[in-house]
Design a protein around this motif. Structure first.
Motif, PDB file in Angstrom:
ATOM      1  N   ILE A  89     -42.981 -58.239 -85.704  1.00 60.93           N
ATOM      2  CA  ILE A  89     -43.919 -57.738 -86.715  1.00 60.93           C
ATOM      3  C   ILE A  89     -43.354 -56.512 -87.419  1.00 60.93           C
ATOM      4  O   ILE A  89     -43.457 -56.378 -88.648  1.00 60.93           O
ATOM      5  N   GLU A  90     -42.732 -55.613 -86.670  1.00 60.83           N
ATOM      6  CA  GLU A  90     -42.141 -54.435 -87.300  1.00 60.83           C
ATOM      7  C   GLU A  90     -40.975 -54.823 -88.208  1.00 60.83           C
ATOM      8  O   GLU A  90     -40.778 -54.226 -89.277  1.00 60.83           O
ATOM      9  N   THR A  91     -40.215 -55.847 -87.818  1.00 63.67           N
ATOM     10  CA  THR A  91     -39.147 -56.352 -88.694  1.00 63.67           C
ATOM     11  C   THR A  91     -39.729 -56.883 -90.000  1.00 63.67           C
ATOM     12  O   THR A  91     -39.189 -56.623 -91.089  1.00 63.67           O
ATOM     13  N   LEU A  92     -40.821 -57.616 -89.914  1.00 67.25           N
ATOM     14  CA  LEU A  92     -41.458 -58.165 -91.116  1.00 67.25           C
ATOM     15  C   LEU A  92     -42.018 -57.059 -92.000  1.00 67.25           C
ATOM     16  O   LEU A  92     -41.953 -57.156 -93.236  1.00 67.25           O
ATOM     17  N   ASN A  93     -42.559 -56.007 -91.411  1.00 67.12           N
ATOM     18  CA  ASN A  93     -43.063 -54.890 -92.209  1.00 67.12           C
ATOM     19  C   ASN A  93     -41.951 -54.240 -93.017  1.00 67.12           C
ATOM     20  O   ASN A  93     -42.156 -53.838 -94.171  1.00 67.12           O
ATOM     21  N   ARG A  94     -40.775 -54.127 -92.412  1.00 70.44           N
ATOM     22  CA  ARG A  94     -39.634 -53.559 -93.149  1.00 70.44           C
ATOM     23  C   ARG A  94     -39.234 -54.464 -94.309  1.00 70.44           C
ATOM     24  O   ARG A  94     -38.863 -53.988 -95.385  1.00 70.44           O
ATOM     25  N   LEU A  95     -39.284 -55.763 -94.091  1.00 73.43           N
ATOM     26  CA  LEU A  95     -38.944 -56.692 -95.169  1.00 73.43           C
ATOM     27  C   LEU A  95     -39.978 -56.651 -96.284  1.00 73.43           C
ATOM     28  O   LEU A  95     -39.647 -56.826 -97.466  1.00 73.43           O
ATOM     29  N   ALA A  96     -41.235 -56.434 -95.927  1.00 77.26           N
ATOM     30  CA  ALA A  96     -42.280 -56.373 -96.949  1.00 77.26           C
ATOM     31  C   ALA A  96     -42.115 -55.167 -97.856  1.00 77.26           C
ATOM     32  O   ALA A  96     -42.643 -55.161 -98.976  1.00 77.26           O
ATOM     33  N   ALA A  97     -41.391 -54.155 -97.399  1.00 76.89           N
ATOM     34  CA  ALA A  97     -41.209 -52.936 -98.179  1.00 76.89           C
ATOM     35  C   ALA A  97     -39.887 -52.904 -98.935  1.00 76.89           C
ATOM     36  O   ALA A  97     -39.477 -51.847 -99.419  1.00 76.89           O
ATOM     37  N   LEU A  98     -39.203 -54.041 -99.061  1.00 76.76           N
ATOM     38  CA  LEU A  98     -37.935 -54.079 -99.798  1.00 76.76           C
ATOM     39  C   LEU A  98     -38.132 -53.689-101.257  1.00 76.76           C
ATOM     40  O   LEU A  98     -39.182 -53.945-101.855  1.00 76.76           O
ATOM     41  N   GLU A  99     -37.084 -53.098-101.833  1.00 75.06           N
ATOM     42  CA  GLU A  99     -37.140 -52.684-103.234  1.00 75.06           C
ATOM     43  C   GLU A  99     -37.180 -53.881-104.171  1.00 75.06           C
ATOM     44  O   GLU A  99     -37.850 -53.861-105.199  1.00 75.06           O
ATOM     45  N   ASP A 100     -36.433 -54.919-103.812  1.00 74.21           N
ATOM     46  CA  ASP A 100     -36.382 -56.121-104.636  1.00 74.21           C
ATOM     47  C   ASP A 100     -37.653 -56.938-104.428  1.00 74.21           C
ATOM     48  O   ASP A 100     -38.366 -56.787-103.447  1.00 74.21           O
ATOM     49  N   THR A 101     -37.928 -57.818-105.382  1.00 74.80           N
ATOM     50  CA  THR A 101     -39.112 -58.686-105.266  1.00 74.80           C
ATOM     51  C   THR A 101     -38.759 -60.161-105.301  1.00 74.80           C
ATOM     52  O   THR A 101     -39.635 -60.997-105.108  1.00 74.80           O
ATOM     53  N   HIS A 102     -37.482 -60.468-105.527  1.00 70.80           N
ATOM     54  CA  HIS A 102     -37.085 -61.864-105.655  1.00 70.80           C
ATOM     55  C   HIS A 102     -36.573 -62.381-104.309  1.00 70.80           C
ATOM     56  O   HIS A 102     -35.380 -62.589-104.109  1.00 70.80           O
ATOM     57  N   TYR A 103     -37.499 -62.596-103.410  1.00 66.61           N
ATOM     58  CA  TYR A 103     -37.109 -63.088-102.094  1.00 66.61           C
ATOM     59  C   TYR A 103     -38.316 -63.726-101.416  1.00 66.61           C
ATOM     60  O   TYR A 103     -39.469 -63.514-101.794  1.00 66.61           O
ATOM     61  N   GLU A 104     -37.999 -64.524-100.406  1.00 68.23           N
ATOM     62  CA  GLU A 104     -38.998 -65.075 -99.502  1.00 68.23           C
ATOM     63  C   GLU A 104     -38.523 -64.852 -98.083  1.00 68.23           C
ATOM     64  O   GLU A 104     -37.333 -64.617 -97.834  1.00 68.23           O
ATOM     65  N   VAL A 105     -39.438 -64.908 -97.139  1.00 71.17           N
ATOM     66  CA  VAL A 105     -39.105 -64.746 -95.727  1.00 71.17           C
ATOM     67  C   VAL A 105     -39.637 -65.958 -94.974  1.00 71.17           C
ATOM     68  O   VAL A 105     -40.835 -66.264 -95.049  1.00 71.17           O
ATOM     69  N   ILE A 106     -38.734 -66.656 -94.286  1.00 71.88           N
ATOM     70  CA  ILE A 106     -39.120 -67.798 -93.457  1.00 71.88           C
ATOM     71  C   ILE A 106     -38.912 -67.417 -92.000  1.00 71.88           C
ATOM     72  O   ILE A 106     -37.784 -67.165 -91.569  1.00 71.88           O
ATOM     73  N   VAL A 107     -40.008 -67.360 -91.259  1.00 78.62           N
ATOM     74  CA  VAL A 107     -39.955 -67.094 -89.831  1.00 78.62           C
ATOM     75  C   VAL A 107     -40.174 -68.419 -89.115  1.00 78.62           C
ATOM     76  O   VAL A 107     -41.228 -69.046 -89.279  1.00 78.62           O
ATOM     77  N   LEU A 108     -39.176 -68.850 -88.357  1.00 74.25           N
ATOM     78  CA  LEU A 108     -39.288 -70.129 -87.671  1.00 74.25           C
ATOM     79  C   LEU A 108     -39.183 -69.899 -86.172  1.00 74.25           C
ATOM     80  O   LEU A 108     -38.127 -69.547 -85.656  1.00 74.25           O
ATOM     81  N   ASP A 109     -40.310 -70.105 -85.495  1.00 73.12           N
ATOM     82  CA  ASP A 109     -40.331 -69.988 -84.040  1.00 73.12           C
ATOM     83  C   ASP A 109     -40.075 -71.362 -83.444  1.00 73.12           C
ATOM     84  O   ASP A 109     -40.765 -72.332 -83.774  1.00 73.12           O
ATOM     85  N   ASN A 110     -39.071 -71.433 -82.572  1.00 74.64           N
ATOM     86  CA  ASN A 110     -38.721 -72.740 -82.007  1.00 74.64           C
ATOM     87  C   ASN A 110     -38.818 -72.720 -80.494  1.00 74.64           C
ATOM     88  O   ASN A 110     -38.256 -71.860 -79.822  1.00 74.64           O
ATOM     89  N   ASN A 111     -39.597 -73.648 -79.964  1.00 78.05           N
ATOM     90  CA  ASN A 111     -39.649 -73.943 -78.524  1.00 78.05           C
ATOM     91  C   ASN A 111     -40.275 -72.847 -77.666  1.00 78.05           C
ATOM     92  O   ASN A 111     -40.187 -72.923 -76.433  1.00 78.05           O
ATOM     93  N   THR A 112     -40.897 -71.840 -78.258  1.00 76.68           N
ATOM     94  CA  THR A 112     -41.550 -70.814 -77.451  1.00 76.68           C
ATOM     95  C   THR A 112     -42.745 -71.423 -76.728  1.00 76.68           C
ATOM     96  O   THR A 112     -43.682 -71.908 -77.368  1.00 76.68           O
TER      97      THR A 112
END
Length: 524
Positions: A89-112
């Motif tokens: 979650i803290e990693t995602l918060n840092r990504l949400a505060a990026l200067e650029d706006t042309h991006y997406e974030v795909i979080v893929l949880d596998n086999n947890t």
């Protein structure tokens, strides 16, 4: 003494014992063959150590960068498996505060298997907005490579570049512009930034052990155009990734293997020596050993592919070889020659056995001496002190067993499954620290007594070597204890900051991260 007492239950130590037994038979029946083997090991150690030391004095190339004239869309891929949700979650918060706006974030949880580990991450992605997409899949094959291939299929059509991040990495706000600026032409398919760690002291011996891989090997690889990926903080051209076959689950280091395939397809890769993201270093010895074993074994799997590559010139192959063997060491065959020669020499008194034991001991001394010089000179050359270089060497001694034994797993049908680096905090292993110190003291004392009593000099040398390895393991435990304390301090500081922000927030104020809207249009 766990490594020494576990021979009967693990296939790799049993292979080592079998190899020692066969070597003793060869030494008794065909002494010249054993001598040739020992001499070959010495020459191989000399070549490997010489190549590593040569990398120290290589020049750092000036990298080209371009002015961004247009907006490129970047897809950020994070593969997770049984990760602490608060870390992701803290990693995602840092990504949400990026200067650029042309991006997406795909979080893929596998086999947890435990939903409580990934459901908070899913809910947080929903709060962050449409730019963040969460997926959970069971029965994903290929470990991290399989998960990243699913991310690739889910990538937005507009995305031209992919940024691969580990779940614990906090990015700088300008990471996208820094990465895209180094795709100066269409031949560049990979831009790799260094791995860095926010929970360790910059002068810690273990920190330098990690750091010198990038400061030395990766910088030198730029000169030969042989940069391989190290996974996180890596920008990959989507078209080149698809053309080269995507991520492969055939090795445990899918990043290095991808680098080999990109070079095979005629693409270029660059290493940028600038920290743009920082993660969490392992905080206990078991996690560190699992990580190191995966690196050594996975790179050995990739090394087999490199040796079969017919189209690369020898100098580029040599530089890739040095990258892939950076965490390994040639001590296993040297120890076989030393122990086998010493046993035969004491039991039979044959002169050839003395020479075999001498060559084995010389190989070990050569490796340890060259490694000490590598750390002292490397740390000093990159801004550290001689004491930091000595600390790095001591930390490296603590992982000698993993670096020596892991390549042998290529020859046995043992479990080669991907082992995630554990990022959960565990209780400090004080017993492991004291047991390592005790073993070091016992072996050192026995070695000195054997030497003073005019016993076998090779036994004294072997016991002294084991004592040094255990002292390195004790030093490594001490480093990890300090890293754990620093990690706890960072967690407590974050908790206080979160409580302060919560107290300042008005009831019902949601939908913003760091004061910026996270709305995203154009979701596929």
């Amino acid at each position: 003494m766990r490594e020494l007492l576990d021979f009967s239950r693990r296939p790799v130590p049993r292979l080592v014992l079998l190899t020692l037994f066969v070597f003793i038979l060869v030494l008794v029946c065909f002494p010249n063959v054993a001598l040739f083997f020992s001499a070959t090991v010495l020459v191989a150690s000399l070549v490997l150590c010489g190549g590593r030391l040569t990398c120290l004095w290589g020049k750092t190339n000036r990298l080209e960068a371009r002015d961004l004239s247009g907006d490129e869309f970047v897809s950020i891929h994070i593969a997770t498996y049984s990760e602490p949700p608060e870390v992701v979650i803290e990693t995602l918060n840092r990504l949400a505060a990026l200067e650029d706006t042309h991006y997406e974030v795909i979080v893929l949880d596998n086999n947890t298997p435990d939903p409580s580990l990934y459901l908070p991450v899913r809910d947080h992605c929903r709060r962050l907005g449409n730019r963040f997409r969460f997926h959970h899949f069971d029965e994903v094959r290929g470990a991290k490579a399989g998960a990243l291939n699913i991310c690739l299929r889910l990538t937005h059509p507009q995305a031209s570049k992919i940024l691969v991040l580990d779940a614990d990495y906090h990015v700088n706000g300008d990471i996208l512009s820094k990465g895209l600026a180094h795709f100066v032409d269409s031949s560049i398919a990979l831009v790799q930034f260094p791995q860095a760690y926010r929970n360790s002291d910059p002068n810690c011996g273990l920190t330098w052990d990690y750091r010198l891989f990038f400061d030395v090997y990766m910088n030198r690889a730029n000169s030969f155009s042989t940069v391989l990926s190290t996974g996180t903080a890596a920008f990959v051209c989507k078209h080149a990734l698809i053309r080269s076959g995507g991520w492969s689950g055939e090795t445990l280091t899918e990043d290095a293997e991808l680098g080999l395939r990109l070079h095979r397809h005629g693409y270029r890769a660059v290493y940028v020596p600038e920290v743009v993201a920082a993660g969490l270093m392992p905080t206990d010895l078991a996690a560190l050993k699992a990580q190191r074993r995966r690196w050594v074994l996975g790179n050995a799997q990739s090394l087999r592919q490199l040796l079969r590559e017919p189209n690369l010139p020898w100098n580029r192959k040599a530089m890739m070889f040095l990258q892939l063997t950076a965490w390994a060491n040639p001590l296993l065959p040297s120890l076989v020659a030393l122990v086998g020669g010493a046993l035969v020499a004491n039991l039979t008194g044959r002169g050839e056995a003395h020479w075999v034991a001498s060559l084995g001991a010389l190989s070990i001394l050569l490796y340890l001496g060259a490694t000490l010089l590598f750390f002292l000179a490397g740390v000093r050359r990159h801004g550290g002190s001689l004491s930091s270089g000595l600390h790095a060497f001591m930390a490296h001694l603590g992982t000698l067993w993993e670096g020596a034994i892991s390549p042998a797993e290529l020859f046995v049908r043992s479990d080669k499954s991907f082992v995630r680096t554990d990022k959960f905090l565990h209780a400090p292993e004080r017993f492991a620290l004291y047991s390592a110190l005790f073993c070091s003291l016992i072996c050192g004392t026995l070695g000195v007594n054997v030497l003073l009593l005019d016993g076998c000099p090779w036994c004294a040398f072997f016991l002294s070597f084991v004592a040094a390895a255990y002292s390195g393991k004790a030093f490594l435990q001490w480093n990890l204890h300090a890293i754990r304390q620093r990690t706890v301090a960072l967690s407590e500081k974050k908790a206080r900051r979160s409580q302060s922000r919560l107290a300042e927030c008005r009831p019902g104020s949601v939908g913003k991260v760091s004061g910026r809207s996270v709305a995203f249009s154009g979701e596929r």
